[in-house]
Design a protein around this motif. Structure first.
Motif, PDB file in Angstrom:
ATOM      1  N   ASP A  53       0.873  -1.171   0.000  1.00  0.00           N
ATOM      2  CA  ASP A  53       0.000   0.000   0.000  1.00  0.00           C
ATOM      3  C   ASP A  53       0.914   1.225   0.000  1.00  0.00           C
ATOM      4  O   ASP A  53       1.857   1.307   0.809  1.00  0.00           O
ATOM      5  CB  ASP A  53      -0.859  -0.069   1.274  1.00  0.00           C
ATOM      6  N   HIS A  55       0.618   5.313  -0.548  1.00  0.00           N
ATOM      7  CA  HIS A  55      -0.236   6.478  -0.782  1.00  0.00           C
ATOM      8  C   HIS A  55       0.522   7.799  -0.679  1.00  0.00           C
ATOM      9  O   HIS A  55       1.326   7.986   0.239  1.00  0.00           O
ATOM     10  CB  HIS A  55      -1.351   6.536   0.276  1.00  0.00           C
ATOM     11  N   HIS A  88      -2.083   6.528   6.420  1.00  0.00           N
ATOM     12  CA  HIS A  88      -1.297   5.296   6.551  1.00  0.00           C
ATOM     13  C   HIS A  88      -0.502   5.052   5.274  1.00  0.00           C
ATOM     14  O   HIS A  88      -0.875   5.533   4.205  1.00  0.00           O
ATOM     15  CB  HIS A  88      -2.216   4.092   6.829  1.00  0.00           C
ATOM     16  N   ASP A 121      -8.363   5.018  -4.548  1.00  0.00           N
ATOM     17  CA  ASP A 121      -7.787   4.018  -3.645  1.00  0.00           C
ATOM     18  C   ASP A 121      -7.555   2.724  -4.427  1.00  0.00           C
ATOM     19  O   ASP A 121      -8.022   2.567  -5.557  1.00  0.00           O
ATOM     20  CB  ASP A 121      -8.729   3.783  -2.452  1.00  0.00           C
TER      21      ASP A 121
HETATM   22 ZN    ZN Z   1      -4.513   2.108   2.057  1.00  0.00          ZN
END
Ligand code: ZN
Ligand code: VGL
Length: 211
Positions: A53, A55, A88, A121
């Motif tokens: 992940d 971001h 996060h 996302d």
């Molecule tokens: Zn995420």
């Protein structure tokens, strides 16, 4: 009889990152319990892929980007409903790193980063939340002759589930290794995820049955 991973099988380790572990910014309860089984699985597969992940700091899934909204609330976005999260896995941050000392990283032949576009996302390792934009993982697996993926990591009800569902949609067999996953479970998300996975033909196994 345990099943033995073959050349057509690939282990996909989902988002085994600091921010999802206890003490992290989006900590999954008992998340560190998946490390040992994931490490053991990684040693049994010739083919290993990881997702990460990843971001930007102003990502649209962060509650901090939406004045008046709190983490775990929902927001309607142009591509559909979005759970809002604590910040996060910010690109380059310590929380975005893999679990410290994770040996599986050395076994991994590919790391797929996802969620790097500010406005979309991506729980799934295959397709972003607009359900259109591919990450390239399906093509990679197909070119390598992979037919079946085994999934483990965090979190069962979000990134593991969406990746498993998209694996099925892309024509792969998909097996979730239950004891090597943990869930966030917000708003009944775990039961809903399992219902969807069962409907889509995702199977479930324990890591003791693989080897
Ligand atoms: Zn995420
Ligand atoms: C995840 C929520 C937000 C996951 C990633 O890895 O399951 N969940 N971003």
């Amino acid at each position: 009889m345990p099943i033995t991973p073959a050349e057509i099988d690939c282990l996909v380790i989902v988002d085994l990152q600091v921010d999802f572990l206890p003490g992290g910014r989006l900590a999954v309860a008992d998340g560190d319990a998946v490390i040992a089984p994931a490490e053991a699985l990684a040693g049994r597969f010739a083919n290993v892929v990881m997702t990460q992940d990843w971001h930007p700091a102003d990502h649209i899934s962060f509650a901090s980007q939406h004045p008046g909204k709190a983490p775990f609330e929902m927001l309607a976005l142009d591509y559909g409903p979005q759970v809002l999260w604590p910040d996060h896995c910010v690109i380059g941050s310590e929380g975005a790193a893999f679990a410290p000392g994770l040996k599986a990283v050395e076994r991994a032949q590919l790391v797929i980063r996802k969620g790097f576009r500010r406005g979309v996302d991506s729980y799934s390792g295959f397709r972003e939340a607009d359900r259109q934009t591919p990450t390239g993982l399906a093509g990679y697996l197909r070119e390598r002759g992979i037919e079946r993926v085994f999934l483990c990591g965090l979190a069962t009800d979000f990134c593991v589930a969406w990746t498993a569902l998209d694996a099925r949609a892309a024509g792969f067999a998909a097996v979730v290794v239950e004891d090597a996953c943990r869930a966030i479970d917000t708003n009944n998300s775990l039961a809903a995820a399992w219902a969807e996975m069962e409907k889509a033909g995702v199977s479930r196994m324990n890591s003791a049955a693989i080897g």
